[in-house]
Design a protein around this motif. Structure first.
Motif, mmCIF file in Angstrom:
data_model
loop_
_atom_site.group_PDB
_atom_site.id
_atom_site.type_symbol
_atom_site.label_atom_id
_atom_site.label_comp_id
_atom_site.label_asym_id
_atom_site.label_seq_id
_atom_site.Cartn_x
_atom_site.Cartn_y
_atom_site.Cartn_z
ATOM 1 N N ALA A 10 0.826 -1.207 0.000
ATOM 2 C CA ALA A 10 0.000 0.000 0.000
ATOM 3 C C ALA A 10 0.861 1.259 0.000
ATOM 4 N N ALA A 11 1.996 1.226 0.686
ATOM 5 C CA ALA A 11 2.879 2.393 0.761
ATOM 6 C C ALA A 11 3.489 2.723 -0.593
ATOM 7 N N SER A 12 3.741 1.707 -1.402
ATOM 8 C CA SER A 12 4.274 1.961 -2.739
ATOM 9 C C SER A 12 3.294 2.802 -3.548
ATOM 10 N N PHE A 13 2.024 2.461 -3.440
ATOM 11 C CA PHE A 13 0.982 3.244 -4.107
ATOM 12 C C PHE A 13 0.931 4.664 -3.546
ATOM 13 N N SER A 14 0.816 4.784 -2.235
ATOM 14 C CA SER A 14 0.604 6.108 -1.645
ATOM 15 C C SER A 14 1.839 6.996 -1.750
ATOM 16 N N PHE A 15 3.035 6.427 -1.702
ATOM 17 C CA PHE A 15 4.242 7.239 -1.850
ATOM 18 C C PHE A 15 4.245 7.927 -3.206
ATOM 19 N N TYR A 16 3.963 7.173 -4.240
ATOM 20 C CA TYR A 16 3.952 7.720 -5.599
ATOM 21 C C TYR A 16 2.865 8.783 -5.759
ATOM 22 N N VAL A 17 1.647 8.477 -5.319
ATOM 23 C CA VAL A 17 0.534 9.406 -5.472
ATOM 24 C C VAL A 17 0.740 10.659 -4.611
ATOM 25 N N ARG A 49 14.426 8.486 -0.378
ATOM 26 C CA ARG A 49 13.264 8.957 0.384
ATOM 27 C C ARG A 49 12.219 7.860 0.527
ATOM 28 N N TYR A 50 12.045 7.088 -0.536
ATOM 29 C CA TYR A 50 11.105 5.962 -0.490
ATOM 30 C C TYR A 50 11.572 4.929 0.534
ATOM 31 N N VAL A 51 12.859 4.632 0.538
ATOM 32 C CA VAL A 51 13.413 3.658 1.490
ATOM 33 C C VAL A 51 13.288 4.173 2.926
ATOM 34 N N LEU A 52 13.542 5.457 3.138
ATOM 35 C CA LEU A 52 13.389 6.046 4.469
ATOM 36 C C LEU A 52 11.950 5.896 4.955
ATOM 37 N N PHE A 53 11.001 6.243 4.091
ATOM 38 C CA PHE A 53 9.589 6.135 4.431
ATOM 39 C C PHE A 53 9.227 4.684 4.760
ATOM 40 N N LEU A 54 9.655 3.750 3.911
ATOM 41 C CA LEU A 54 9.352 2.333 4.147
ATOM 42 C C LEU A 54 9.983 1.821 5.439
ATOM 43 N N CYS A 55 11.188 2.225 5.724
ATOM 44 C CA CYS A 55 11.866 1.748 6.938
ATOM 45 C C CYS A 55 11.153 2.227 8.202
ATOM 46 N N VAL A 56 10.872 3.524 8.274
ATOM 47 C CA VAL A 56 10.247 4.067 9.479
ATOM 48 C C VAL A 56 8.822 3.549 9.639
ATOM 49 N N MET A 57 8.030 3.695 8.602
ATOM 50 C CA MET A 57 6.629 3.291 8.702
ATOM 51 C C MET A 57 6.491 1.772 8.683
ATOM 52 N N GLY A 58 7.386 1.086 7.979
ATOM 53 C CA GLY A 58 7.366 -0.378 7.978
ATOM 54 C C GLY A 58 7.656 -0.938 9.362
#
Length: 124
Positions: A48-55, A69-78
């Motif tokens: 779901a984060a892949s979708f929302s990050f892009y949008v 930035r995508y990896v940072l977002f995935l690491c923290v929120m993941g």
């Protein structure tokens, strides 16, 4: 402050679509595949984060998308998604309560992380 609220409302709308994706995948993995809540929540979040990050990069923050930035977002929120799922497993919570709790927590923390760290310098 007005720009922050406008960005938050757009972020929340994208979050509705994100939540639908997340919850569907969570329940397929949890009920259909029999995985634990921590794993189900983490995998569902990543998809779901892949979708929302892009949008969100395109429409909410009007910021460039980047792999770091995508990896940072995935690491923290993941990590947050795994922890909430782990607590759901440990406390034997119903899956619906687990994904609801994560959705509410991630709405606020995800917006703040996106706005002030990941998409810093964007429009919102």
């Amino acid at each position: 402050m007005n720009a922050i609220w406008k960005g938050f409302l757009t972020y929340a709308l994208v979050g509705v679509a994100n939540t639908l994706i997340h919850w569907q995948i969570f329940f397929v993995l949890r009920v259909g595949a029999g995985l634990d809540q921590s794993t189900s929540n983490f995998v569902a979040f990543c998809v779901a984060a892949s979708f929302s990050f892009y949008v969100n990069a395109l429409y909410t923050f009007e910021a460039k998308r980047s792999v770091p930035r995508y990896v940072l977002f995935l690491c923290v929120m993941g990590a947050l998604s795994f922890i909430v799922g782990y607590l759901g497993d440990r406390w034997q919570l119903h899956g619906l309560l687990t994904v609801t709790a994560f959705s509410l927590v991630s709405l606020v923390i995800g917006f703040l992380l996106s706005r002030f760290v990941v998409f810093r310098g964007g429009r919102a």
